[in-house]
Design a protein around this motif. Structure first.
Motif, mmCIF file in Angstrom:
data_model
loop_
_atom_site.group_PDB
_atom_site.id
_atom_site.type_symbol
_atom_site.label_atom_id
_atom_site.label_comp_id
_atom_site.label_asym_id
_atom_site.label_seq_id
_atom_site.Cartn_x
_atom_site.Cartn_y
_atom_site.Cartn_z
ATOM 1 N N MET A 1 0.717 -1.026 0.244
ATOM 2 C CA MET A 1 0.130 -0.154 -0.171
ATOM 3 C C MET A 1 1.110 1.543 -0.075
ATOM 4 S SD MET A 1 -1.831 2.377 2.325
ATOM 5 C CE MET A 1 -3.368 3.243 1.234
ATOM 6 N N THR A 22 -3.075 -2.051 -8.866
ATOM 7 C CA THR A 22 -3.007 -1.086 -9.776
ATOM 8 C C THR A 22 -3.055 0.360 -9.946
ATOM 9 O OG1 THR A 22 -4.774 -1.678 -10.950
ATOM 10 C CG2 THR A 22 -2.097 -2.801 -11.216
ATOM 11 N N ILE A 37 3.746 11.232 -9.678
ATOM 12 C CA ILE A 37 4.251 10.602 -11.859
ATOM 13 C C ILE A 37 5.049 8.598 -11.055
ATOM 14 C CG2 ILE A 37 4.475 9.870 -13.638
ATOM 15 C CD1 ILE A 37 3.514 12.309 -14.387
ATOM 16 N N ARG A 41 4.617 4.957 -9.721
ATOM 17 C CA ARG A 41 5.311 4.595 -10.791
ATOM 18 C C ARG A 41 6.344 2.762 -10.139
ATOM 19 N NH1 ARG A 41 7.823 6.994 -15.349
ATOM 20 N NH2 ARG A 41 9.770 7.642 -14.096
ATOM 21 N N GLY A 44 4.177 1.006 -8.470
ATOM 22 C CA GLY A 44 3.109 0.190 -9.723
ATOM 23 C C GLY A 44 1.869 0.172 -10.196
ATOM 24 N N CYS A 45 1.650 1.610 -9.878
ATOM 25 C CA CYS A 45 0.111 1.961 -10.181
ATOM 26 C C CYS A 45 0.271 2.814 -11.193
ATOM 27 C CB CYS A 45 0.097 2.418 -8.690
ATOM 28 S SG CYS A 45 0.130 1.492 -6.986
ATOM 29 N N ARG A 46 -0.917 3.072 -11.463
ATOM 30 C CA ARG A 46 -1.444 4.038 -12.470
ATOM 31 C C ARG A 46 -2.289 5.420 -11.773
ATOM 32 N NH1 ARG A 46 -6.569 4.332 -15.046
ATOM 33 N NH2 ARG A 46 -6.024 6.170 -16.335
ATOM 34 N N ARG A 99 -7.894 -1.975 -2.510
ATOM 35 C CA ARG A 99 -8.877 -2.532 -1.353
ATOM 36 C C ARG A 99 -9.430 -1.315 -0.477
ATOM 37 N NH1 ARG A 99 -4.210 -5.758 1.243
ATOM 38 N NH2 ARG A 99 -3.693 -3.871 -0.170
ATOM 39 N N THR A 125 -13.006 0.716 8.034
ATOM 40 C CA THR A 125 -12.575 1.424 9.264
ATOM 41 C C THR A 125 -12.637 3.072 8.802
ATOM 42 O OG1 THR A 125 -11.698 -0.503 10.143
ATOM 43 C CG2 THR A 125 -11.435 1.581 11.440
ATOM 44 N N PRO A 126 -12.929 3.614 9.432
ATOM 45 C CA PRO A 126 -12.242 5.282 8.980
ATOM 46 C C PRO A 126 -10.604 5.699 9.012
ATOM 47 C CG PRO A 126 -14.806 5.648 10.204
ATOM 48 C CD PRO A 126 -13.876 4.191 9.867
ATOM 49 N N TRP A 127 -9.768 5.768 8.711
ATOM 50 C CA TRP A 127 -8.704 5.650 9.367
ATOM 51 C C TRP A 127 -7.985 7.328 9.299
ATOM 52 C CZ3 TRP A 127 -4.531 3.591 5.093
ATOM 53 C CH2 TRP A 127 -3.395 4.042 5.560
ATOM 54 N N VAL A 173 -8.470 8.831 14.756
ATOM 55 C CA VAL A 173 -8.337 8.702 12.539
ATOM 56 C C VAL A 173 -8.012 9.828 12.972
ATOM 57 C CG1 VAL A 173 -9.625 9.619 10.650
ATOM 58 C CG2 VAL A 173 -10.791 8.109 12.358
ATOM 59 N N ILE A 174 -6.485 9.192 11.876
ATOM 60 C CA ILE A 174 -5.294 10.483 11.618
ATOM 61 C C ILE A 174 -5.928 11.603 10.557
ATOM 62 C CG2 ILE A 174 -2.962 10.071 9.729
ATOM 63 C CD1 ILE A 174 -3.072 7.568 10.551
#
Lengths: 455, 455, 455, 455
Positions: A1, A22, A37, A41, A44-46, A99, A125-127, A173-174
């Motif tokens: 994450m 992703t 960006i 990268r 591994g996300c867009r 997720r 959970t609200p985080w 909560v943060i």
């Protein structure tokens, strides 16, 4: 994450990138947006979505820049404004990031349509809550941007947003605001670089007022309002030009630099000592890290800028200028003042002095006139030099004629940096006899000089 | 103010640097410690103190390394052990970091002398608690390290530490543990990459037990215990050798590599596909990112290692190995398998297959034997292939004779990576007929193959 | 003084930056041109001029890209072409770079208007000559680009250019060509990475011919001509689009990737082993470093490309593709084949074998058919496997039907990399029974297998 | 093939790395040697040998440092010295680097046992000659290091070495010396940053003398001899300590800095303007890039150093100091003079003036005394200010009493940088009335001030 805060120093602006699997979302991106960006990268996300918490007024937002480079969709708050790009967020709207889930929560007050965004972990959970300029560590957003007559109304909205929408969350909560300590978007922000609902509920002085009335009375103040806010607001609603469309500033020889001086504004971003020792005639001094805070007060947007950068590399200064919407920077002096002097061109000086030297002169009421360019808050907190005259640096252009021309003006601030900006402003306007006190009040109060402590 | 978490991936280890004004403190540094020095320098700080939360057992701590390079003082917990360096922390001891204060809080349970550290902001508000291996996001530290007979006692200590010392803090206090999701130091850690007292109080399943008894009963379990824990414990009490004292591994030609094979362990850190396609005979496969988790289970500390790295650059693998105390890496093959093959040397293969291919064979009970090398928890959560035999990868050396030699063994895990490690282990021990299922259970359950879901 | 050669690997292209005082000149810049801007900035220079030695046909020139970013003026050779940008250079034209001088010298032969540039040091000594594609280390430029009927004429021009203009210089003058070993712009280039007039005069085999006639006869050959030359020529005369105008490729999930496969060309830039072990059905294999040499032969410019990159980072492959004018890259698979398999999607394999395995089969004339995809020069120099059939990789599309479909085809090249490209080409076209020999001829000749050495 | 020159600016030192296949050789490495390791790794090579051309006297050689990190074997020249490490090279000795060959060629003259190294390409052509301090671009090595009485003898050796061993090579052979323009190891080195046998034969003024006699007469001069040469010579024969064994300098608060001042030498590496504007009392000014040239003249090796660095990062200054053998650097002031002043500590100033200001005063013979700290060569080439007194900067400590204490001393050099070093030296020794002329002679001669041109 992936969950990272990207800080733009100077602006004390916080933006965020959240990614999982992703997909990634960016909140309130800055204009020099390659950092997002790259982070995406590496993970591994867009970047699929860009969320704005409100129409920013203290910097150029990077949503379009980032969207053009990634194809991400832009979601803006303040739906009542006439945006030229993106889509308006609805209260309760949701996005998925792998997720995780993000949900929009209407929190007006700082602007009419400010949004906060609540991030839920995979267990729902609200985080984390991204509060934009609604709630900061130790402070709340200013409510005077729509004008004096609407301060009360907006402060009421802000009370409701914070007490109903934010403080109803679990203390754990943060809280992730859009600014940290040093921003112009709140009266004061605490040194806690990360905070939570629980810490704010208990320690934020603005959340200790008993009721809505008292909150409104205390929060609803008019604060200093930088002239560049208007420019930012327009740019951010219309959409700023792409950085790749700007002409790159040229490395100028001293000859070329001199030729451009006629139709350009000379901005010198070196530290106070170097500027004082020698500078191009007529230059304004704002040290590199101070650009975001002060350039908007003193440099007109209509003027082309040429730079004397702090090092061989003008990029840090350019980045700051572009973040503030100063897009017309024609060139810079790569060899600095050494090259200038070696070309036989004359420079000017502003004298500096130590606190010890000022200390011995302080009783000479006739000859000396001490100018303190700090803000009221600093004076209240740290004290002042007896007999000093206070004009806040940002107010100096308006109040310049309060400074006498026939006496030696000793300028001080907290450290000596802002003093040099003030000195260069005075000098550009014909004051010849100005001196900068090195170390400022910090130096003064560390030595044995007399100090006025306000009760 | 400087406050940063430094993550060591693979280990899922978190260390922290806190700085203000000219001072900084580092908590639980890793061995490759230049990152802290760089962060401190960028912030204009000097690292004055190094705090350890406990005697680590899953990686080599970098305290001595960092102390030698910076002159910082080392403070270790677990004062009852016979430390060869540093000074033992006392409960309640305090350190200053600029305007901030840090205070030691005794929190035994994971080890006998585990310490947490509480960071106060300049207003003296408790702001962040560094909990080491006492409390994680969604989990608590394991209590079985001192042996089965002391589990109950240690679990009781842990209960007291958490419920008395940690949970007495404001819900808004930020919790900074020594590990994130993926560590071997707790049974399970949640995906919240940052957490707080409030979130843990409410959502951490281990903190939902009504009383001390139930907590002890549920927490006090014996978990899998990697064989390298013993080595780490010794190293971390005695103090590991300096990285600069290690011989740098040599770039070996295929000829030199082959010559060293006799007295060395060949470790191949490429991904499963490349390893399967061709590898040096006898090599063990552990993909680069999996080193921290698995090398300690399969590679004896007494063996010299030679590497087939993932890319031309062996540094990422070396960093992982040194973090785990594998200091004797003699060399690596810089041109990889292309160089190996071009030198005319033979290689070996392990066949791979897609889930679709396995799916069509699954009913051939005679010819096929399916080996699932995942852990019990994963199986419970994600299901299994009908008829598969489960041996957790880390248990394979002990249980290797449960795997038949006269049938084709199809190996799968979650993704295909651990399967190749298992396949290479089997092959080194004489099993010739092994095949790896690409995509593992993730691939299997995304296709239309039959799945056993445990109720 | 700044004098640096910038090498574009793969293309074996050399460009140069020369700077002194505040000015710089770049010769034959590549498209990803930030490197020149950075070098100039570090040296305190401004890039004032961009010189092209000729109209390049093997890569996209970066003149416009660099000019837009710096304001530099573009000077192109081959003035008879219908250029859409820049200004044509005249023979004898001069530029100043600080205390240095550069002079244009007409050297036709490779193209009709090729220019060399002679750099004089501050004492007016001819010091370096930039020869473009006229003279290389150990070779000369090809003269067949204008067609068979003009080879003789162009070769004569080339003779005159080299023997009159270049070889009249002092033997100590440094020769800086536009290409090094590995380029498609000359038949062969020597391993001397830096060279001089003296070394070429004495050791360049093409300069040893007694007279113009013999030179023309030996040099004036028709060479293989990549299909992309036409595209490059057009782009370089018209001016290629700016990189900032291209859509950035998206990180695609396996699902998105699969959806795009219908209207896209799947290009896999991993090494041969990984590709052989598992690849997306229908993908073409060209390993990352081989892109510049081979993509132009096999991938049509009209097709949108989607990438399976070598690592998480698609940038190296993108850079190569953009240098070759492949601007339409829609996306890439960030998680690689692991993600593909975990999503349950099927992959395909191409079998590999060691040289030892082929060696044992070589006498089975019925079952095996050995395909050698190396060039004639390599075969002459290094020998061949007895009975192998030779089709150069670049000719395979045309000669594909010479390969039997009913036998097992064993493919080899020098190392195994090009073999996998050939195997993937055959597979895309319906050949199912292909196997790649790992290590290629290098491996073969290092082992004890029989070798045909041409006399 | 890997062939790269690594330049150490300041020292104008050139070292080289040559690699092919899996092997590499480094010639005359510098002490901060990670650059070679990185280059070798990127090329897939292992550094097998380290060749020294002679016992260096102007910097600390990095052979041991590099050998310890790589296992490479050290080969030193000057076999008659009592080396504590490595093996002595024999004339004619050969090493392989992949397909290339290197051969040792005895070329005494600069030292008694100086070696050159000749690199052959795979076709056995002599390609590059590494000449150490024997032959430079436009100059030759000094021959006065063994004392006045041996100058003639050594110059004769040098003549033989150059005319017999080097000039017998083909004019096209590339010459790679150990120094470029700006070194103290030759009287003058040309601006050609790369050169060849042919260019030197024709344009090197030292190679134009008719015979051995004339050469000896012209070359055999006594040159200025920095006091640090003795230290370097000893260190380089004995072998310098490893960098990893040095204590890292601490970031010091102003208070700590002040406390260390008593037993330390304060070195300020900022530019002249900043130093003049404010500096720690008693500090010596040497701007960062000037350290290699001047620190050895003014700072005793027996003193502990504390630094005021140019930026927040002390590393560039440290690197220079370590290259010169100043290993005892105790700390630095991270916040610079801003921090110093904010702590209330007093600083001192040295006044600066423009050339225009000096120009108006030049006729006031009574009050002003002009000090020119440039070398004789510069004065001859560029002229001087009428009436100026010349003491070369490096001679100032010895000749300091020639400077009057009762007049205002105006100091100038080429640009203003060395002047500030001179001013700080004078000030440390009790001269209070010193002023630095900004822009130096370059500025002076670009304006309309009167200039003495030597005929």
């Amino acid at each position: 994450m992936l969950f990272e805060r990207i800080e733009s120093e100077g602006l004390a602006h916080y933006s965020y990138i959240i990614g999982d699997r992703t997909q990634a979302i960016v909140i309130d991106p800055r204009r020099d947006c390659d950092i997002y960006i790259q982070k995406a990268r590496e993970a591994g996300c867009r970047i699929a979505h860009i969320l704005e918490t409100h129409r920013h007024e203290d910097f150029v937002v990077g949503s379009i820049e980032l969207s053009v480079k990634t194809g991400a969709q832009i979601w803006h708050a303040d739906a009542d404004l006439n945006y030229k790009y993106g889509t308006a967020v609805q209260d309760g709207q949701e996005w998925r990031v792998g997720r995780f889930k993000i949900e929009a929560v209407e929190t007006p007050g700082h602007t009419t349509g400010s949004m906060s965004y609540l991030l839920y972990d995979p267990d729902k959970t609200p985080w984390v809550v991204f509060t934009g300029d609604t709630l900061f560590a130790g402070g709340v957003g200013r409510t005077d941007l729509l004008g004096t007559d609407r301060i009360e109304q907006m402060s009421g909205y802000l009370y409701d947003s914070i007490f109903t929408s934010i403080l109803s969350l679990n203390d754990g909560v943060i809280v992730c605001p859009a600014h940290g300590s040093g921003s112009v978007c709140a009266e004061s922000i605490a040194e806690r670089t990360w905070t939570t609902v629980g810490l704010e509920r208990k320690f934020n002085p603005m959340l200790q007022f008993d009721d809505r009335e008292t909150f409104i009375k205390n929060v609803g103040k008019e604060l200093e309002r930088p002239p560049y806010f208007k420019k930012m607001e327009k740019l951010n609603v219309r959409g700023p030009p792409l950085l790749s469309s700007l002409q790159r500033p040229a490395a100028l020889s001293p000859l070329d630099f001199e030729e451009r001086m006629e139709d350009s504004f000379v901005l010198d971003t070196r530290f106070e000592l170097e500027f004082g020792a020698a500078h191009v005639p007529g230059a304004l001094s704002i040290w590199e890290q101070g650009l975001a805070s002060f350039v908007g007060w003193f440099v007109p947007y209509t003027k082309r800028i040429i730079l004397v950068p702090r090092t061989e590399d003008p990029l840090p200064a350019l980045t700051q200028l572009y973040r503030m919407g100063y897009d017309d920077v024609a060139g810079f002096l790569p060899g600095g003042m050494v090259a200038w002097h070696m070309s036989g061109r004359p420079s000017e000086r502003i004298e500096t002095m130590t606190v010890q030297e000022l200390c011995t002169r302080i009783d000479d009421k006739e000859g000396t006139w001490i100018l303190d360019v700090r803000g009221k808050g600093e004076i209240a907190q740290n004290g002042a030099i007896p007999g000093a005259h206070n004009i806040h640096l940002t107010q100096l252009p308006e109040a310049i004629n309060d400074v006498p021309k026939d006496r030696t003006v000793f300028i001080f601030c907290g450290s000596g940096l802002r003093s040099m900006t003030a000195a260069s402003l005075l000098k550009r306007n014909g004051w010849d006899n100005v001196k900068v006190v090195l170390g400022g009040l910090a130096g003064w109060s560390s030595s044995t000089c007399p100090l006025d402590q306000t009760p």
